[in-house]
Design an enzyme around this catalytic site. Structure first.
Site, PDB file in Angstrom:
ATOM      1  N   CYS A 223       0.829  -1.194   0.000  1.00 60.05           N
ATOM      2  CA  CYS A 223       0.000   0.000   0.000  1.00 60.05           C
ATOM      3  C   CYS A 223       0.868   1.250   0.000  1.00 60.05           C
ATOM      4  O   CYS A 223       2.066   1.179   0.292  1.00 60.05           O
ATOM      5  CB  CYS A 223      -0.995  -0.003   1.161  1.00 60.05           C
ATOM      6  SG  CYS A 223      -0.336   0.485   2.738  1.00 60.05           S
ATOM      7  N   LYS A 224       0.257   2.362  -0.376  1.00 61.28           N
ATOM      8  CA  LYS A 224       0.956   3.642  -0.341  1.00 61.28           C
ATOM      9  C   LYS A 224       0.420   4.426   0.847  1.00 61.28           C
ATOM     10  O   LYS A 224      -0.804   4.534   1.010  1.00 61.28           O
ATOM     11  CB  LYS A 224       0.703   4.406  -1.637  1.00 61.28           C
ATOM     12  CG  LYS A 224       1.463   5.722  -1.703  1.00 61.28           C
ATOM     13  CD  LYS A 224       1.198   6.440  -3.012  1.00 61.28           C
ATOM     14  CE  LYS A 224       2.088   7.682  -3.109  1.00 61.28           C
ATOM     15  NZ  LYS A 224       1.910   8.364  -4.393  1.00 61.28           N
TER      16      LYS A 224
END
Ligand SMILES: *[C@@H]1O[C@H](CO)[C@@H](O)[C@H](O)[C@H]1NC(C)=O
Ligand SMILES: *[C@@H]1O[C@H](CO)[C@@H](O)[C@H](O)[C@H]1NC(C)=O
Length: 191
Positions: A67-68
């Site tokens: 994920c960012k």
């Protein structure tokens, strides 16, 4: 005299052998990046690996992707806003975590508004421009204690050295090989 000396020796031995282990494995005795500089830690990160002993994580880990996460000062003052975007069930989802400052710089506290569960998060080591090793401890679900290590990277792809570093770090905090997941890159959401 002899008994006293033996007691003393025992204490010294405990100090030498027992204490480092409690430091690594006991709750709350977590090291933090010395001279933590919050300003340099802000901005976008990719969460590229996780390890946890929680049963929740064991069940979910196979469907998880990289994920960012963007870390910015929160609009409510003093705290930080960690906004994560990730792929779940073929959709992009956003999760916002408001992190309150902890006891020392580099430590944060998070309270889930849904469950009320709390987590202590520490930035154990970072060089700010490449990677960060984080440790979270807290409770999940019905209050089961858990611990989680995470590897934050400024880039989506990482060097093998960093993988080894994360594995060693996770082992140091009592997590096993089976607890560690290097997250695959999703084909959307974080581009
Ligand atoms: C946290 O950041 C997100 C994304 O920028 C924003 O929508 C949200 O309002 C922020 N919340 C707070 C409390 O700062
Ligand atoms: C995970 O580790 C923590 C801290 O060592 C421990 O208290 C907890 O019981 C463990 N949880 C599970 C599900 O094994």
């Amino acid at each position: 005299m002899t008994a006293l000396r033996m007691l003393w020796m025992g204490l010294v031995l405990l100090g030498l052998l027992g204490f480092p282990q409690t430091l690594a494995q006991g709750e709350g005795h977590v090291s933090v990046q010395p001279n933590f500089q919050q300003g340099k830690f802000l901005g976008p990160w990719y969460v590229v690996a996780l390890a946890s002993n929680s049963t929740w994580f064991r069940d979910k880990r196979t469907g998880m992707f990289m994920c960012k996460s963007v870390l910015a000062p929160s609009t409510d003052g003093g705290s930080l806003n960690l906004t994560s975007i990730f792929l779940r069930r073929n959709q992009c989802e956003t999760k916002i975590m408001i992190l309150q400052p902890g006891k020392v710089p580099g430590q944060f506290n998070y309270r889930s508004p849904h469950s009320g569960n709390t987590q202590a998060i520490s930035v154990v080591e970072t060089n700010y421009n490449e990677y960060a090793l984080l440790l979270s401890t807290g409770t999940k679900g019905m209050g089961q204690p858990f611990r989680m290590t995470s590897l934050y990277s400024r880039t989506q792809t990482i060097k093998d050295e960093l993988k080894k570093k994360f594995t060693t770090f996770s082992h140091d905090y009592g997590l096993t090989e089976e607890d560690i997941v290097f997250l695959p890159q999703p084909d959307k959401c974080i581009k």
